[in-house]
Scaffold this active site. Structure first.
Site, short mmCIF file in Angstrom:
data_model
loop_
_atom_site.label_atom_id
_atom_site.label_comp_id
_atom_site.label_asym_id
_atom_site.label_seq_id
_atom_site.Cartn_x
_atom_site.Cartn_y
_atom_site.Cartn_z
N SER A 163 0.84 -1.20 0.00
CA SER A 163 0.00 0.00 0.00
C SER A 163 0.87 1.24 0.00
CB SER A 163 -0.85 -0.03 1.27
OG SER A 163 -1.36 1.25 1.55
N TYR A 216 -2.33 0.15 10.44
CA TYR A 216 -2.52 -0.52 9.14
C TYR A 216 -1.29 -0.33 8.27
CZ TYR A 216 -3.82 -1.02 4.28
OH TYR A 216 -3.82 -1.38 2.97
N LYS A 261 1.77 -3.04 6.75
CA LYS A 261 2.25 -3.20 5.37
C LYS A 261 3.76 -3.01 5.29
CE LYS A 261 -1.68 -4.21 3.45
NZ LYS A 261 -1.93 -5.56 2.89
N1 UFG Z 1 -12.80 10.38 3.77
C1 UFG Z 1 -13.74 11.33 4.18
N2 UFG Z 1 -14.93 10.89 4.68
C2 UFG Z 1 -15.24 9.56 4.77
C3 UFG Z 1 -14.28 8.60 4.33
C4 UFG Z 1 -13.07 9.07 3.85
O1 UFG Z 1 -13.50 12.53 4.11
O2 UFG Z 1 -16.33 9.23 5.23
C5 UFG Z 1 -11.53 10.86 3.22
C6 UFG Z 1 -10.34 10.42 4.06
O3 UFG Z 1 -10.09 11.33 5.10
C7 UFG Z 1 -9.25 10.38 3.00
C8 UFG Z 1 -9.98 10.02 1.72
O4 UFG Z 1 -11.36 10.28 1.97
O5 UFG Z 1 -8.72 11.66 2.84
C9 UFG Z 1 -9.83 8.58 1.36
O6 UFG Z 1 -10.14 7.79 2.50
P1 UFG Z 1 -10.35 6.23 2.39
O7 UFG Z 1 -10.72 5.74 3.75
O8 UFG Z 1 -11.26 5.89 1.27
O9 UFG Z 1 -8.91 5.72 1.96
P2 UFG Z 1 -7.51 5.81 2.70
O10 UFG Z 1 -6.67 6.73 1.87
O11 UFG Z 1 -7.63 6.13 4.12
O12 UFG Z 1 -7.04 4.30 2.63
C10 UFG Z 1 -7.28 3.54 1.46
C11 UFG Z 1 -7.44 2.07 1.78
C12 UFG Z 1 -6.17 1.52 2.27
C13 UFG Z 1 -5.05 1.88 1.36
C14 UFG Z 1 -4.99 3.36 1.18
C15 UFG Z 1 -3.93 3.85 0.30
O13 UFG Z 1 -8.46 1.89 2.74
O14 UFG Z 1 -6.26 0.13 2.35
O15 UFG Z 1 -6.22 3.76 0.64
O16 UFG Z 1 -3.98 5.27 0.35
F1 UFG Z 1 -3.87 1.46 1.82
#
Ligand code: UFG
Length: 339
Positions: A125, A150, A154
């Protein structure tokens, strides 16, 4: 050519199973269905026109894994997806993340060694980069402390693969794929992201809000040092991402890898903010989204997106689906779920 796909009933796993089968491989799924539904198997059957073999076991169960390798006979390689994957949840449940993500890799590597299986594609990731000093990140960008347990799992898994490969009796050949943010669904709308309960990830939360299942989306912070203050990510269509695995598996099987462990970023090379994703979703689908700005989420990295040059030059891998089309496919999947 049988390829074992751990977590093959999951989101990225199921899309990769389709691409594997369509490329002429025989995917064999191992999944404990802790975060997926057996209806995924119906979706796979509908797309492929045949059943896909699935063993309902936990990857941390060495004995059960051995039995799968023995029963299947001729497994040429493994794609290891099976893991917990929610950044925010990992902050609340770190021990579960270390146990599941690190533990299952250790078990798998032991079993692969015993069974004489030498090819591994590992789901890493972009979280391994932590909060990077420079954007975009290349594979040579130094990894910084991970922002969440998490991400740390990784990093640890990558280290375990490197150390295993450095051992004198090593037989393992690995490609580490560092995923950016997978979104969207298969064009058939028969498989897609299927979060159990309240979604942790942005796009399923958006589609469920548009569908009226959630009242509103909370954007986690708009005071980051980014162009519009919201987090920036590299959103890659899940079928594009799945195709990177086919290139990786083929490279391993052909013994074309230049090193015993190779690492690739798998992203589009473009960063988009949360607000841009919301706006693009509205434009692509004609849906007005109810959202508000809330506090930052612990564990979030302000901004990250890929330099995708190495995957293009070495794996011959390029993404083809735009953010708009990716979000439209996520909406089509949400509508299909509603039916
Ligand atoms: N976000 C919001 N509101 C929500 C959900 C998410 O504003 O309800 C924002 C988060 O703060 C972040 C973006 O949307 O800025 C993306 O969030 P995600 O939870 O969709 O994704 P992440 O970047 O946190 O993590 C995802 C996967 C991981 C992976 C990662 C790589 O869940 O497994 O992408 O960046 F490793």
């Amino acid at each position: 050519m049988k390829i074992l796909v751990t977590g093959g009933a999951g989101y990225i796993g199921s899309h990769t199973v389709v691409e594997l089968a369509q490329a002429g491989y025989e995917p064999v799924i191992v999944d404990n269905f802790s975060n997926s539904a057996t209806s995924v198997l119906d979706g796979l059957r509908a797309i492929l026109g045949h059943d896909v073999t699935c063993h309902r076991i936990d990857c941390g169960n060495a004995e059960a894994l051995h039995q799968v390798f023995k029963a299947e006979g001729n497994i040429q390689g493994v794609i290891h997806f099976a893991a917990f994957k929610a950044v925010g949840e990992s902050v609340q449940k770190p021990l579960a993340y270390f146990d599941n993500n690190v533990g299952s890799l250790l078990t798998l590597l032991e079993v692969m060694k015993d069974e004489g299986v030498t090819n591994l594609v590992f789901s890493s990731s972009c979280t391994v980069y932590g909060i990077p000093d420079q954007l975009p990140v290349t594979e040579a960008t130094p990894t910084k402390p991970a922002s969440s347990p998490y991400g740390r799992t990784k990093q640890m898994c990558e280290d375990i693969v490197h150390d295993t490969s450095g051992a004198a009796d090593n037989t393992l050949h690995t490609i580490l794929l560092r995923y950016f943010n997978p979104i969207g669904a298969h064009e058939s709308a028969r498989i897609g992201e299927l979060p159990l309960g309240t979604p942790n990830n942005l796009v399923p939360f958006i589609t469920q809000t548009a569908a009226g299942i959630r009242e509103k989306l909370t954007i986690f912070g708009n005071d980051y040092d980014t162009p519009d203050g919201t987090n920036v990510r590299d959103y890659i269509h899940v079928v594009d991402l799945a195709k990177a695995h086919i290139a990786a598996v083929q490279r391993l099987l052909d013994r074309r890898a230049s090193d015993i462990v190779e690492t690739f970023n798998v992203g589009t090379g473009h960063g988009n903010s949360v607000l841009e994703v919301v706006k693009t979703f509205e434009e692509a689908t004609g849906q007005k989204l109810n959202y508000s700005i809330g506090p930052r989420r612990v564990g979030d990295v302000p901004a990250i997106y890929a330099d995708a040059t190495k995957a293009a030059e070495v794996l011959g891998f390029k993404t083809t689906t735009s953010l708009r089309d990716s979000l439209a496919s996520a909406w089509k999947w949400q509508l299909a779920l509603g039916k």
